[in-house]
Design a protein around this motif. Structure first.
Motif, mmCIF file in Angstrom:
data_model
loop_
_atom_site.group_PDB
_atom_site.id
_atom_site.type_symbol
_atom_site.label_atom_id
_atom_site.label_comp_id
_atom_site.label_asym_id
_atom_site.label_seq_id
_atom_site.Cartn_x
_atom_site.Cartn_y
_atom_site.Cartn_z
ATOM 1 N N SER A 141 25.156 30.595 34.662
ATOM 2 C CA SER A 141 25.942 31.822 34.752
ATOM 3 C C SER A 141 27.014 31.866 33.675
ATOM 4 N N VAL A 142 27.486 33.091 33.432
ATOM 5 C CA VAL A 142 28.650 33.317 32.580
ATOM 6 C C VAL A 142 29.735 33.860 33.492
ATOM 7 N N ILE A 143 30.939 33.329 33.357
ATOM 8 C CA ILE A 143 32.041 33.688 34.246
ATOM 9 C C ILE A 143 33.267 34.053 33.411
ATOM 10 N N LEU A 144 33.919 35.161 33.774
ATOM 11 C CA LEU A 144 35.183 35.562 33.175
ATOM 12 C C LEU A 144 36.234 35.495 34.276
ATOM 13 N N LEU A 145 37.324 34.784 34.012
ATOM 14 C CA LEU A 145 38.376 34.559 35.014
ATOM 15 C C LEU A 145 39.738 34.999 34.478
ATOM 16 N N SER A 146 40.619 35.374 35.386
ATOM 17 C CA SER A 146 41.984 35.710 35.019
ATOM 18 C C SER A 146 42.950 35.054 35.998
ATOM 19 N N LYS A 147 44.002 34.463 35.454
ATOM 20 C CA LYS A 147 45.065 33.887 36.285
ATOM 21 C C LYS A 147 46.146 34.931 36.548
ATOM 22 N N ASP A 148 46.177 35.976 35.723
ATOM 23 C CA ASP A 148 47.217 36.998 35.770
ATOM 24 C C ASP A 148 46.880 38.078 36.798
ATOM 25 N N GLU A 149 47.714 38.207 37.804
ATOM 26 C CA GLU A 149 47.491 39.201 38.860
ATOM 27 C C GLU A 149 47.628 40.634 38.363
ATOM 28 N N ASP A 150 48.301 40.829 37.231
ATOM 29 C CA ASP A 150 48.540 42.177 36.717
ATOM 30 C C ASP A 150 47.443 42.680 35.777
ATOM 31 N N SER A 151 46.571 41.792 35.297
ATOM 32 C CA SER A 151 45.532 42.235 34.362
ATOM 33 C C SER A 151 44.170 42.225 35.048
#
Length: 174
Positions: A141-151
């Protein structure tokens, strides 16, 4: 991996950590100098190691998120920002199921669709997951993650992840 206790007569009990190989898993077979046989799970996506590394760095630069590529067992490439935390970690059973069932996931932490990436990593605010399919088989799989709750991610981010999964799948077919 699982733990196995070995108890033999006249010997103290020993605890071994073993990797579980399931029926149907592809294997690489090696021998060492003493003639012992070593069985290792084969990961076809790991063959794309350098391409996957370049891809995750490029997509991370474009999207501003953390990008990861998995095979069916481990995270094999992770962009900066998540490399220390995720690289070479085993994927969670939940992610394994999502990959196996060829599901696309776009979710935020706390939603019922949210999938934990690895049992050894903390949760992320947002995630997009697309399976990599090569010659009809799911290979990772390819996964995109964000730690920023605003983005929050949008459809262009989903398109980038889908495109990347498609490219890696096509590359494996060659």
């Amino acid at each position: 991996t699982t733990k196995v206790r070995l108890k033999t007569r006249n010997q103290p009990e020993r605890l071994f950590t073993v990797n579980v190989i399931s029926s149907g898993d592809s294997l690489e077979i090696y021998t060492d100098r003493e003639g012992e046989i070593i069985l290792k799970k084969y990961s076809p996506i790991a063959e794309l190691g350098e391409l996957a590394k370049k891809y995750v760095d490029s997509l991370a630069q474009t999207s501003g998120g953390i990008v990861a590529v998995t095979d069916r067992d481990h995270l094999i490439a992770v962009s900066a920002g998540g490399r220390k935390e995720l690289y070479q970690k085993p994927i969670s059973k939940e992610l394994e199921r999502v990959i196996e069932e060829r599901e696309n996931v776009t979710a935020s932490e706390g939603s019922k669709e949210y999938v934990e990436i690895s049992n050894e990593a903390r949760k992320f605010s947002y995630e997009i997951i697309y399976p990599i399919i090569a010659e009809g088989d799911v290979v990772g799989s390819v996964i995109l993650l964000s730690k920023d709750e605003d983005s929050k991610f949008d459809t262009s981010d989903e398109t980038l992840v889908a495109f990347g999964a498609n490219i890696l799948g096509k590359q494996m077919e060659q």
